[in-house]
Write a protein that holds these residues in place. Structure first.
Motif, PDB file in Angstrom:
ATOM      1  N   ARG A  35       0.844  -1.199   0.000  1.00  0.00           N
ATOM      2  CA  ARG A  35       0.000   0.000   0.000  1.00  0.00           C
ATOM      3  C   ARG A  35       0.875   1.243   0.000  1.00  0.00           C
ATOM      4  NH1 ARG A  35      -1.570   2.550   4.620  1.00  0.00           N
ATOM      5  NH2 ARG A  35      -1.292   0.607   5.742  1.00  0.00           N
ATOM      6  N   ALA A  36       1.983   1.212   0.725  1.00  0.00           N
ATOM      7  CA  ALA A  36       2.886   2.366   0.771  1.00  0.00           C
ATOM      8  C   ALA A  36       3.423   2.695  -0.625  1.00  0.00           C
ATOM      9  CB  ALA A  36       4.035   2.097   1.731  1.00  0.00           C
ATOM     10  N   GLN A  37       3.742   1.665  -1.403  1.00  0.00           N
ATOM     11  CA  GLN A  37       4.203   1.904  -2.772  1.00  0.00           C
ATOM     12  C   GLN A  37       3.083   2.507  -3.613  1.00  0.00           C
ATOM     13  OE1 GLN A  37       5.582  -2.153  -3.345  1.00  0.00           O
ATOM     14  NE2 GLN A  37       7.673  -1.399  -3.645  1.00  0.00           N
ATOM     15  N   TRP A  38       1.860   2.021  -3.419  1.00  0.00           N
ATOM     16  CA  TRP A  38       0.719   2.580  -4.143  1.00  0.00           C
ATOM     17  C   TRP A  38       0.517   4.043  -3.768  1.00  0.00           C
ATOM     18  CZ3 TRP A  38      -4.262  -0.619  -5.280  1.00  0.00           C
ATOM     19  CH2 TRP A  38      -3.952  -1.680  -6.127  1.00  0.00           C
ATOM     20  N   VAL A  39       0.663   4.351  -2.488  1.00  0.00           N
ATOM     21  CA  VAL A  39       0.495   5.743  -2.037  1.00  0.00           C
ATOM     22  C   VAL A  39       1.525   6.626  -2.722  1.00  0.00           C
ATOM     23  CG1 VAL A  39       0.737   7.292  -0.048  1.00  0.00           C
ATOM     24  CG2 VAL A  39      -0.616   5.202   0.161  1.00  0.00           C
ATOM     25  N   ILE A  40       2.760   6.164  -2.790  1.00  0.00           N
ATOM     26  CA  ILE A  40       3.819   6.952  -3.435  1.00  0.00           C
ATOM     27  C   ILE A  40       3.495   7.173  -4.908  1.00  0.00           C
ATOM     28  CG2 ILE A  40       6.225   6.847  -4.212  1.00  0.00           C
ATOM     29  CD1 ILE A  40       6.882   5.688  -1.429  1.00  0.00           C
ATOM     30  N   LEU A  41       3.093   6.130  -5.602  1.00  0.00           N
ATOM     31  CA  LEU A  41       2.748   6.285  -7.020  1.00  0.00           C
ATOM     32  C   LEU A  41       1.591   7.272  -7.201  1.00  0.00           C
ATOM     33  CD1 LEU A  41       3.012   2.601  -8.314  1.00  0.00           C
ATOM     34  CD2 LEU A  41       4.662   4.460  -8.639  1.00  0.00           C
ATOM     35  N   GLU A  56      10.039  15.652   0.875  1.00  0.00           N
ATOM     36  CA  GLU A  56       8.661  16.147   0.772  1.00  0.00           C
ATOM     37  C   GLU A  56       7.679  14.987   0.841  1.00  0.00           C
ATOM     38  OE1 GLU A  56       9.536  20.052  -2.051  1.00  0.00           O
ATOM     39  OE2 GLU A  56       9.169  18.097  -2.975  1.00  0.00           O
ATOM     40  N   LEU A  57       7.996  13.925   0.152  1.00  0.00           N
ATOM     41  CA  LEU A  57       7.136  12.747   0.145  1.00  0.00           C
ATOM     42  C   LEU A  57       7.077  12.103   1.530  1.00  0.00           C
ATOM     43  CD1 LEU A  57       5.368  11.217  -1.838  1.00  0.00           C
ATOM     44  CD2 LEU A  57       7.350   9.884  -2.482  1.00  0.00           C
ATOM     45  N   ALA A  58       8.198  12.044   2.214  1.00  0.00           N
ATOM     46  CA  ALA A  58       8.234  11.480   3.562  1.00  0.00           C
ATOM     47  C   ALA A  58       7.351  12.284   4.513  1.00  0.00           C
ATOM     48  CB  ALA A  58       9.670  11.435   4.079  1.00  0.00           C
ATOM     49  N   THR A  59       7.384  13.600   4.385  1.00  0.00           N
ATOM     50  CA  THR A  59       6.552  14.456   5.236  1.00  0.00           C
ATOM     51  C   THR A  59       5.078  14.180   4.993  1.00  0.00           C
ATOM     52  OG1 THR A  59       8.245  16.174   5.300  1.00  0.00           O
ATOM     53  CG2 THR A  59       5.990  16.857   5.809  1.00  0.00           C
ATOM     54  N   ILE A  60       4.689  14.111   3.728  1.00  0.00           N
ATOM     55  CA  ILE A  60       3.284  13.853   3.380  1.00  0.00           C
ATOM     56  C   ILE A  60       2.847  12.472   3.868  1.00  0.00           C
ATOM     57  CG2 ILE A  60       1.749  13.396   1.432  1.00  0.00           C
ATOM     58  CD1 ILE A  60       3.206  15.668  -0.036  1.00  0.00           C
ATOM     59  N   CYS A  61       3.720  11.485   3.703  1.00  0.00           N
ATOM     60  CA  CYS A  61       3.389  10.106   4.090  1.00  0.00           C
ATOM     61  C   CYS A  61       3.579   9.851   5.584  1.00  0.00           C
ATOM     62  CB  CYS A  61       4.243   9.127   3.282  1.00  0.00           C
ATOM     63  SG  CYS A  61       3.880   9.134   1.520  1.00  0.00           S
ATOM     64  N   GLU A  62       4.138  10.817   6.291  1.00  0.00           N
ATOM     65  CA  GLU A  62       4.371  10.717   7.730  1.00  0.00           C
ATOM     66  C   GLU A  62       5.273   9.540   8.088  1.00  0.00           C
ATOM     67  OE1 GLU A  62       0.408  10.714   9.374  1.00  0.00           O
ATOM     68  OE2 GLU A  62       0.306  12.905   9.284  1.00  0.00           O
ATOM     69  N   VAL A  63       6.350   9.397   7.320  1.00  0.00           N
ATOM     70  CA  VAL A  63       7.370   8.385   7.596  1.00  0.00           C
ATOM     71  C   VAL A  63       8.740   9.048   7.481  1.00  0.00           C
ATOM     72  CG1 VAL A  63       5.961   6.426   6.821  1.00  0.00           C
ATOM     73  CG2 VAL A  63       7.467   7.583   5.199  1.00  0.00           C
ATOM     74  N   GLU A  64       9.752   8.324   7.892  1.00  0.00           N
ATOM     75  CA  GLU A  64      11.114   8.839   7.811  1.00  0.00           C
ATOM     76  C   GLU A  64      11.593   8.841   6.354  1.00  0.00           C
ATOM     77  OE1 GLU A  64      12.945  10.123  10.327  1.00  0.00           O
ATOM     78  OE2 GLU A  64      11.131   9.854  11.536  1.00  0.00           O
ATOM     79  N   THR A 118      12.792   5.556   4.978  1.00  0.00           N
ATOM     80  CA  THR A 118      11.726   4.622   4.610  1.00  0.00           C
ATOM     81  C   THR A 118      11.265   4.900   3.187  1.00  0.00           C
ATOM     82  OG1 THR A 118      11.020   4.467   6.917  1.00  0.00           O
ATOM     83  CG2 THR A 118       9.423   3.778   5.240  1.00  0.00           C
ATOM     84  N   VAL A 119      11.049   6.169   2.869  1.00  0.00           N
ATOM     85  CA  VAL A 119      10.652   6.535   1.506  1.00  0.00           C
ATOM     86  C   VAL A 119      11.762   6.159   0.538  1.00  0.00           C
ATOM     87  CG1 VAL A 119      10.158   8.481  -0.037  1.00  0.00           C
ATOM     88  CG2 VAL A 119       9.011   8.316   2.156  1.00  0.00           C
ATOM     89  N   GLY A 120      12.999   6.365   0.946  1.00  0.00           N
ATOM     90  CA  GLY A 120      14.130   6.010   0.092  1.00  0.00           C
ATOM     91  C   GLY A 120      14.117   4.547  -0.296  1.00  0.00           C
ATOM     92  N   ARG A 121      13.836   3.679   0.671  1.00  0.00           N
ATOM     93  CA  ARG A 121      13.780   2.231   0.386  1.00  0.00           C
ATOM     94  C   ARG A 121      12.615   1.895  -0.546  1.00  0.00           C
ATOM     95  NH1 ARG A 121      14.592   1.488   6.372  1.00  0.00           N
ATOM     96  NH2 ARG A 121      16.844   1.403   6.628  1.00  0.00           N
ATOM     97  N   LEU A 122      11.484   2.536  -0.309  1.00  0.00           N
ATOM     98  CA  LEU A 122      10.323   2.299  -1.172  1.00  0.00           C
ATOM     99  C   LEU A 122      10.603   2.775  -2.597  1.00  0.00           C
ATOM    100  CD1 LEU A 122       7.565   3.392   1.359  1.00  0.00           C
ATOM    101  CD2 LEU A 122       7.897   1.075   0.478  1.00  0.00           C
ATOM    102  N   ILE A 123      11.248   3.926  -2.706  1.00  0.00           N
ATOM    103  CA  ILE A 123      11.601   4.447  -4.032  1.00  0.00           C
ATOM    104  C   ILE A 123      12.609   3.522  -4.703  1.00  0.00           C
ATOM    105  CG2 ILE A 123      12.708   6.362  -5.281  1.00  0.00           C
ATOM    106  CD1 ILE A 123       9.839   6.957  -4.314  1.00  0.00           C
ATOM    107  N   ASP A 124      13.564   2.992  -3.930  1.00  0.00           N
ATOM    108  CA  ASP A 124      14.524   2.031  -4.498  1.00  0.00           C
ATOM    109  C   ASP A 124      13.794   0.868  -5.162  1.00  0.00           C
ATOM    110  OD1 ASP A 124      16.688   3.518  -3.580  1.00  0.00           O
ATOM    111  OD2 ASP A 124      17.050   2.231  -1.821  1.00  0.00           O
TER     112      ASP A 124
END
Length: 154
Positions: free
Chosen positions: A34-40, A53-61, A64-70
């Motif tokens: 779901r986190a990947q879907w939210v990012i997309l 910016e994405l981490a702030t919106i998603c309320e994660v570190e 964490t966003v970096g790993r999902l983007i990877d």
């Protein structure tokens, strides 16, 4: 129904949890989270966001966003591009491979909306949205009481 079953805060929490669970299940059917879907979905609405910016919106570190983007980058769905004004910042952009997943997210979202709105009149749906927006505005515009936070150990 007893008072507990009609408690607005509990109902809001339960509805949000049930919707997250549904999206988790659907995303897993596509080998994603779901986190990947939210990012997309966020990047489709706001292309060129930074990981911070994405981490702030998603309320994660940011890590964490970096790993999902990877993971999304390895699937060819997202790419990092240098920011033209700050070489330390990478901007995130969707690639064509993300389009089928975005279409599925949209289809699933529309189907879920139809399911949960069934039996509600247009006026009831509008009143519900207005009420939820009012609650959201109250929660985002009023700082929490510092004394309450201190007692909670925040």
């Amino acid at each position: 129904m007893n008072a507990f079953e009609r408690d607005l805060l509990i109902i809001l929490h339960d509805v949000a949890r049930l919707m997250r669970t549904r999206f988790d299940q659907r995303a897993r059917a596509y080998g994603m989270t779901r986190a990947q879907w939210v990012i997309l979905a966020r990047l489709s609405r706001q292309p060129g966001m930074s990981q911070n910016e994405l981490a702030t919106i998603c309320e994660v570190e940011p890590i964490t966003v970096g790993r999902l983007i990877d993971r999304l980058e390895s699937r060819g769905m997202v790419e990092r591009r240098a920011d033209p004004s700050d070489r330390r910042v990478k901007r995130l952009h969707l690639l064509p491979a993300a389009e089928p997943i975005l279409a599925e997210i949209s289809r699933y979202r529309e189907g879920l909306y139809a399911e949960i709105a069934e039996g509600l009149s247009v006026a009831e749906r509008e009143a519900l949205v207005d009420s939820l927006l009012h609650i959201k505005t109250k929660l985002t515009s009023e700082p929490a009481d510092d004394a309450e936070l201190a007692m909670a150990g925040e």
